[in-house]
Write a protein that holds these residues in place. Structure first.
Motif, mmCIF file in Angstrom:
data_model
loop_
_atom_site.group_PDB
_atom_site.id
_atom_site.type_symbol
_atom_site.label_atom_id
_atom_site.label_comp_id
_atom_site.label_asym_id
_atom_site.label_seq_id
_atom_site.Cartn_x
_atom_site.Cartn_y
_atom_site.Cartn_z
ATOM 1 N N PRO A 98 0.791 -1.228 0.000
ATOM 2 C CA PRO A 98 0.000 0.000 0.000
ATOM 3 C C PRO A 98 0.831 1.291 0.000
ATOM 4 O O PRO A 98 0.334 2.336 -0.427
ATOM 5 N N THR A 99 2.067 1.224 0.439
ATOM 6 C CA THR A 99 2.891 2.422 0.551
ATOM 7 C C THR A 99 3.679 2.626 -0.738
ATOM 8 O O THR A 99 4.489 1.780 -1.114
ATOM 9 N N LEU A 100 3.438 3.739 -1.386
ATOM 10 C CA LEU A 100 4.001 3.989 -2.713
ATOM 11 C C LEU A 100 5.515 3.835 -2.763
ATOM 12 O O LEU A 100 6.048 3.157 -3.643
ATOM 13 N N HIS A 101 6.228 4.420 -1.827
ATOM 14 C CA HIS A 101 7.691 4.375 -1.893
ATOM 15 C C HIS A 101 8.273 3.001 -1.529
ATOM 16 O O HIS A 101 9.463 2.776 -1.693
ATOM 17 N N LYS A 102 7.439 2.075 -1.069
ATOM 18 C CA LYS A 102 7.899 0.728 -0.737
ATOM 19 C C LYS A 102 7.555 -0.308 -1.811
ATOM 20 O O LYS A 102 8.016 -1.450 -1.744
ATOM 21 N N LYS A 103 6.760 0.079 -2.783
ATOM 22 C CA LYS A 103 6.263 -0.860 -3.782
ATOM 23 C C LYS A 103 7.373 -1.579 -4.544
ATOM 24 O O LYS A 103 7.366 -2.808 -4.651
ATOM 25 N N ALA A 104 8.324 -0.846 -5.089
ATOM 26 C CA ALA A 104 9.366 -1.460 -5.922
ATOM 27 C C ALA A 104 10.235 -2.411 -5.107
ATOM 28 O O ALA A 104 10.574 -3.509 -5.574
ATOM 29 N N ASN A 105 10.596 -2.034 -3.896
ATOM 30 C CA ASN A 105 11.425 -2.898 -3.067
ATOM 31 C C ASN A 105 10.673 -4.172 -2.685
ATOM 32 O O ASN A 105 11.248 -5.265 -2.718
ATOM 33 N N ALA A 106 9.417 -4.049 -2.324
ATOM 34 C CA ALA A 106 8.625 -5.230 -1.969
ATOM 35 C C ALA A 106 8.495 -6.164 -3.165
ATOM 36 O O ALA A 106 8.604 -7.392 -3.029
ATOM 37 N N ALA A 107 8.306 -5.582 -4.329
ATOM 38 C CA ALA A 107 8.171 -6.388 -5.543
ATOM 39 C C ALA A 107 9.476 -7.090 -5.903
ATOM 40 O O ALA A 107 9.475 -8.273 -6.256
ATOM 41 N N ARG A 108 10.599 -6.374 -5.826
ATOM 42 C CA ARG A 108 11.907 -6.985 -6.095
ATOM 43 C C ARG A 108 12.177 -8.125 -5.131
ATOM 44 O O ARG A 108 12.637 -9.199 -5.529
ATOM 45 N N PHE A 109 11.920 -7.894 -3.857
ATOM 46 C CA PHE A 109 12.163 -8.917 -2.855
ATOM 47 C C PHE A 109 11.332 -10.170 -3.127
ATOM 48 O O PHE A 109 11.850 -11.295 -3.113
ATOM 49 N N ALA A 110 10.054 -9.988 -3.402
ATOM 50 C CA ALA A 110 9.169 -11.128 -3.655
ATOM 51 C C ALA A 110 9.582 -11.885 -4.916
ATOM 52 O O ALA A 110 9.646 -13.120 -4.922
ATOM 53 N N ALA A 111 9.861 -11.162 -5.979
ATOM 54 C CA ALA A 111 10.220 -11.806 -7.243
ATOM 55 C C ALA A 111 11.570 -12.510 -7.152
ATOM 56 O O ALA A 111 11.733 -13.629 -7.642
ATOM 57 N N ASN A 112 12.546 -11.866 -6.526
ATOM 58 C CA ASN A 112 13.871 -12.482 -6.392
ATOM 59 C C ASN A 112 13.823 -13.703 -5.473
ATOM 60 O O ASN A 112 14.472 -14.716 -5.742
ATOM 61 N N THR A 113 13.037 -13.616 -4.408
ATOM 62 C CA THR A 113 12.880 -14.755 -3.511
ATOM 63 C C THR A 113 12.220 -15.913 -4.245
ATOM 64 O O THR A 113 12.664 -17.065 -4.144
ATOM 65 N N ARG A 114 11.205 -15.622 -5.010
ATOM 66 C CA ARG A 114 10.514 -16.664 -5.775
ATOM 67 C C ARG A 114 11.474 -17.318 -6.758
ATOM 68 O O ARG A 114 11.500 -18.538 -6.905
ATOM 69 N N LEU A 115 12.287 -16.526 -7.439
ATOM 70 C CA LEU A 115 13.238 -17.074 -8.402
ATOM 71 C C LEU A 115 14.275 -17.955 -7.712
ATOM 72 O O LEU A 115 14.584 -19.052 -8.195
ATOM 73 N N MET A 116 14.805 -17.505 -6.583
ATOM 74 C CA MET A 116 15.785 -18.319 -5.846
ATOM 75 C C MET A 116 15.179 -19.651 -5.412
ATOM 76 O O MET A 116 15.810 -20.706 -5.549
ATOM 77 N N GLU A 117 13.971 -19.610 -4.890
ATOM 78 C CA GLU A 117 13.318 -20.832 -4.429
ATOM 79 C C GLU A 117 13.011 -21.766 -5.595
ATOM 80 O O GLU A 117 13.190 -22.987 -5.479
ATOM 81 N N PHE A 118 12.567 -21.218 -6.701
ATOM 82 C CA PHE A 118 12.274 -22.029 -7.879
ATOM 83 C C PHE A 118 13.541 -22.709 -8.388
ATOM 84 O O PHE A 118 13.543 -23.910 -8.658
ATOM 85 N N CYS A 119 14.622 -21.953 -8.503
ATOM 86 C CA CYS A 119 15.886 -22.512 -8.978
ATOM 87 C C CYS A 119 16.404 -23.591 -8.032
ATOM 88 O O CYS A 119 16.932 -24.617 -8.479
ATOM 89 N N ALA A 120 16.238 -23.382 -6.741
ATOM 90 C CA ALA A 120 16.673 -24.379 -5.759
ATOM 91 C C ALA A 120 15.865 -25.668 -5.900
ATOM 92 O O ALA A 120 16.425 -26.768 -5.834
ATOM 93 N N LYS A 121 14.566 -25.550 -6.116
ATOM 94 C CA LYS A 121 13.720 -26.732 -6.282
ATOM 95 C C LYS A 121 14.089 -27.496 -7.551
ATOM 96 O O LYS A 121 14.132 -28.727 -7.551
ATOM 97 N N VAL A 122 14.348 -26.778 -8.626
ATOM 98 C CA VAL A 122 14.744 -27.429 -9.878
ATOM 99 C C VAL A 122 16.074 -28.146 -9.687
ATOM 100 O O VAL A 122 16.242 -29.292 -10.115
ATOM 101 N N ALA A 123 17.025 -27.497 -9.034
ATOM 102 C CA ALA A 123 18.338 -28.108 -8.801
ATOM 103 C C ALA A 123 18.209 -29.328 -7.907
ATOM 104 O O ALA A 123 18.845 -30.367 -8.146
ATOM 105 N N GLU A 124 17.381 -29.242 -6.861
ATOM 106 C CA GLU A 124 17.179 -30.366 -5.956
ATOM 107 C C GLU A 124 16.561 -31.544 -6.700
ATOM 108 O O GLU A 124 16.966 -32.688 -6.525
#
Length: 72
Positions: free
Chosen positions: A40-66
């Motif tokens: 909801p906070t405008l100045h936090k949107k990009a950071n929250a989105a980067r964190f969520a997307a990067n976390t999702r990518l790391m977890e996905f890559c880890a699952k594929v590797a496993e």
């Protein structure tokens, strides 16, 4: 995508087997958009989105590797 993420993102995708790359890219975009919209906070949107997307990518890559290690 943030400039600081481009190289890392490309490396993560390149390390995936080809059949998982589209899923990874699509999932990254979906996670980014969902987190951006949910913050909801405008100045936090990009950071929250980067964190969520990067976390999702790391977890996905880890699952594929496993999975690949278990099948080897």
């Amino acid at each position: 995508m943030h400039d600081h993420d481009k190289e890392w993102h490309s490396e993560m995708i390149a390390n995936l087997p080809y059949k998982y790359r589209i899923t990874a890219i699509s999932g990254y975009a979906d996670a980014y958009e969902a987190a951006y919209s949910a913050e909801p906070t405008l100045h936090k949107k990009a950071n929250a989105a980067r964190f969520a997307a990067n976390t999702r990518l790391m977890e996905f890559c880890a699952k594929v590797a496993e999975s690949a290690n278990q099948n080897a």
